[in-house]
Write a protein that holds these residues in place. Structure first.
Motif, PDB file in Angstrom:
ATOM      1  N   ILE A 146     -33.567  -0.988   7.955  1.00 38.65           N
ATOM      2  CA  ILE A 146     -34.724  -1.043   7.056  1.00 38.65           C
ATOM      3  C   ILE A 146     -35.904  -1.702   7.755  1.00 38.65           C
ATOM      4  O   ILE A 146     -37.058  -1.253   7.631  1.00 38.65           O
ATOM      5  N   THR A 147     -35.638  -2.771   8.522  1.00 42.42           N
ATOM      6  CA  THR A 147     -36.712  -3.453   9.254  1.00 42.42           C
ATOM      7  C   THR A 147     -37.366  -2.514  10.256  1.00 42.42           C
ATOM      8  O   THR A 147     -38.590  -2.482  10.393  1.00 42.42           O
ATOM      9  N   ALA A 175     -37.521   0.704  10.063  1.00 42.08           N
ATOM     10  CA  ALA A 175     -38.244   1.761   9.357  1.00 42.08           C
ATOM     11  C   ALA A 175     -39.633   1.319   8.915  1.00 42.08           C
ATOM     12  O   ALA A 175     -40.554   2.140   8.833  1.00 42.08           O
ATOM     13  N   VAL A 176     -39.803   0.015   8.620  1.00 44.78           N
ATOM     14  CA  VAL A 176     -41.102  -0.461   8.115  1.00 44.78           C
ATOM     15  C   VAL A 176     -41.925  -1.171   9.178  1.00 44.78           C
ATOM     16  O   VAL A 176     -43.056  -1.577   8.908  1.00 44.78           O
ATOM     17  N   VAL A 231     -45.552   0.145   9.971  1.00 43.17           N
ATOM     18  CA  VAL A 231     -46.580   0.222   8.932  1.00 43.17           C
ATOM     19  C   VAL A 231     -47.066  -1.153   8.485  1.00 43.17           C
ATOM     20  O   VAL A 231     -47.920  -1.246   7.616  1.00 43.17           O
ATOM     21  N   ILE A 232     -46.530  -2.215   9.066  1.00 39.13           N
ATOM     22  CA  ILE A 232     -46.945  -3.571   8.697  1.00 39.13           C
ATOM     23  C   ILE A 232     -48.159  -3.965   9.519  1.00 39.13           C
ATOM     24  O   ILE A 232     -48.152  -3.811  10.746  1.00 39.13           O
ATOM     25  N   THR A 285     -47.726  -9.361  10.639  1.00 35.31           N
ATOM     26  CA  THR A 285     -46.703  -9.523  11.668  1.00 35.31           C
ATOM     27  C   THR A 285     -46.719 -10.934  12.236  1.00 35.31           C
ATOM     28  O   THR A 285     -45.679 -11.572  12.423  1.00 35.31           O
TER      29      THR A 285
END
Length: 238
Positions: free
Chosen positions: A50-51, A53-54, A57-58, A63
């Motif tokens: 999950i990390t 995958a995102v 886009v952060i 960050t």
């Protein structure tokens, strides 16, 4: 530049392997069934996926906040590991009370510091290798799953065969890792700053250094000997 990218990628994967070993130690020294160990490994693998995958886009400012939060939590978890490591060992040696099934969670659950490390690893891996965030998350998740599952089973087997699978051993490991957690944020920045400082010619006193290391080793061995004398019977068992 390619060599630097390869070095960063290798360092990232090595850091993930160390994270898997830390979690595996916590699971292996606690009283968990293999199915429960697999559950912990699956949680880490899913979190890494999950990390990854995102991660693309952060925003950059968020960050930096995530990385900064990881450093703060690093210190908090270090203090918690020291306290509960001493507590776990003390309860077992004095009252034969096993609280390791709760305290091992400090080593094995995905804490904010571990999440920040996983996030940073996915980010570095995508930047240095050019693969997608999902692929980076899958690679890191697979490493975490294999390392935690294999490490837990291996450490549990070795500890059981050598007779050290007890809360006292887990407390010692928690105490050691807690001190390591506390020292890293202090030593690493000091080392990096020292690289930019002017060089001074200092003559090393080799006999003095050897004497200092000898005294430190003697104190450590004396502590182990005193602990053995005070608790000569079996450390363990239910």
């Amino acid at each position: 530049m390619s060599n630097l990218a390869d070095f960063l990628a290798a360092g990232t994967l090595a850091g993930i392997a160390l994270l898997a070993v830390k979690t595996g130690i916590g699971c292996g020294l606690s009283d968990l069934r293999f199915r429960e160990m697999l559950c912990f490994a699956s949680v880490y693998a899913l979190t890494a996926f999950i990390t990854g995958a995102v991660v693309g886009v952060i925003p950059l400012d968020l960050t930096e906040q995530v990385i900064g939060l990881g450093l703060v939590m690093h210190l908090i978890i270090g203090m918690a590991l020291v306290y509960f490591g001493i507590r776990t060992k003390q309860q077992w040696l004095s009252d034969r009370k096993d609280i390791s099934r709760r305290t091992f969670l400090l080593l094995s659950l995905p804490c904010p510091a571990c999440l920040a490390a996983t996030f940073l690893s996915c980010l570095i891996l995508t930047d240095t290798t050019g693969i997608s965030g999902i692929a980076a998350g899958a690679v890191i998740g697979g490493m975490l799953f294999a390392g935690i599952a294999g490490g837990s089973a291996g450490i549990s087997w070795i500890a059981a065969r050598t007779g050290v699978k007890n809360p006292s051993t887990l407390g010692n490991v928690m105490l050691f890792l807690g001190l390591f957690y506390l020292l890293c944020p202090l030593v690493v920045p000091a080392y990096l700053q020292a690289q930019n400082a002017p060089a001074f010619s200092i003559t090393a006193d080799s006999p003095g250094m050897l004497l200092a290391f000898g005294l430190m080793a003697a104190l450590i061995l004396l502590g182990i000997l005193i602990d053995r004398i005070r608790h000569p019977a079996n450390y363990g068992g239910r």
